[in-house]
Design an enzyme around this catalytic site. Structure first.
Site, mmCIF file in Angstrom:
data_model
loop_
_atom_site.group_PDB
_atom_site.id
_atom_site.type_symbol
_atom_site.label_atom_id
_atom_site.label_comp_id
_atom_site.label_asym_id
_atom_site.label_seq_id
_atom_site.Cartn_x
_atom_site.Cartn_y
_atom_site.Cartn_z
ATOM 1 N N SER A 86 0.835 -1.204 0.000
ATOM 2 C CA SER A 86 0.000 0.000 0.000
ATOM 3 C C SER A 86 0.876 1.263 0.000
ATOM 4 C CB SER A 86 -0.964 -0.051 1.182
ATOM 5 O OG SER A 86 -2.046 0.826 1.009
ATOM 6 N N HIS A 236 -7.357 -6.153 0.614
ATOM 7 C CA HIS A 236 -6.213 -5.249 0.576
ATOM 8 C C HIS A 236 -5.036 -5.764 1.411
ATOM 9 C CE1 HIS A 236 -4.086 -1.529 -0.005
ATOM 10 N NE2 HIS A 236 -4.125 -1.209 1.268
#
Length: 256
Positions: A86, A236
């Protein structure tokens, strides 16, 4: 800036592993150990304003890439592979743009090169609302924070940033004021300063929306050697939700 880190020694090539926003090196400990067990020399880092690394008023990808370069130089690492999740993935991409010839390959986990609008408002409101100096237990912090974040696993992850002070209260390891004020920088696009020819692996979770099909052309414009792997049954937090599959894919790429 001298970043805090943990070293998993190995006899093979060096690998640096970097967490995302609100995280710390502990988030990637399982993946780091798995990669080290395969023979790689692994370092996992706390980025600036996170974990036990120093706090600073500057919080952008240029400064985070510069921190990474300083770490590589200080430890005399020869073209390490770089793995980032990320925000850490964007740090890795920024580094690849700015420091050619100093790394071997990159792994970018569930993030693209594009701009992402701020979407952490509720989390930041909750973190800033917690009266950390008055809280008596982590359970109390969790109960208060539940008004802002309903998912227990997310609360557990975020509240790992609390630590007990010498006066028996709590405080944040995060530089919460700077992260709050500059959260838009976390979503900043990676500007195409050069074409990165080094090998690149992009790993996405099958149920995550961070890398969409239409994003791939833009990614390959800057990283033409990039390949994409999708991990089933993962969102994620790919490395936490499917740790074995994640380590397997990363090792296959590192060994290729």
């Amino acid at each position: 800036m001298k970043l805090n880190y943990k070293h998993f020694p190995g006899n093979g090539p060096s690998v640096l592993i970097i967490h995302g926003v609100f995280g710390s090196l502990d988030n990637l400990a399982t993946a780091s150990k798995g990669i080290a067990d395969a023979g790689f020399d692994v370092y996992t880092l706390d980025q600036r304003n996170h974990g036990r690394s120093p706090h600073d008023d500057r919080f952008d990808y240029e400064s985070m890439a510069a921190d990474l370069y300083e770490f590589i130089q200080d430890h005399q690492l020869q073209k390490p592979a770089l793995v980032g999740h990320s925000m850490g993935g964007k740090t890795v991409m920024q580094y690849a743009m700015e420091y050619p010839g100093t790394f071997s390959k990159i792994v970018v986990v569930d993030i693209g090169v594009k701009w992402y609008p701020p979407h952490h408002e509720s989390i930041l409101n909750g973190l800033n609302a917690l009266p950390v100096h008055e809280i008596e237990s982590r359970q109390q912090a969790d109960e208060l924070f539940s008004a802002y974040e309903p998912i227990p696993a997310v609360r557990l992850f975020l509240l790992k940033n609390l630590y007990r002070t010498e006066t028996d209260g709590f405080a944040w390891r995060l530089n919460l004021p700077v992260i709050t004020a500059q959260i838009e920088n976390v979503g900043a696009a990676i500007e195409p300063r050069r074409t990165v020819e080094e090998p690149a692996l992009f790993v996405k979770g099958a149920t995550s929306g961070y890398i969409k099909d239409q994003d791939w052309d833009e990614i390959q414009q800057s990283f033409p050697a990039a390949q994409l792997v999708t991990i089933p049954k993962a969102g994620h937090w790919v490395h936490a939700e499917q740790p074995k599959a994640f380590v397997q894919e990363v090792l296959a790429f590192l060994n290729s």
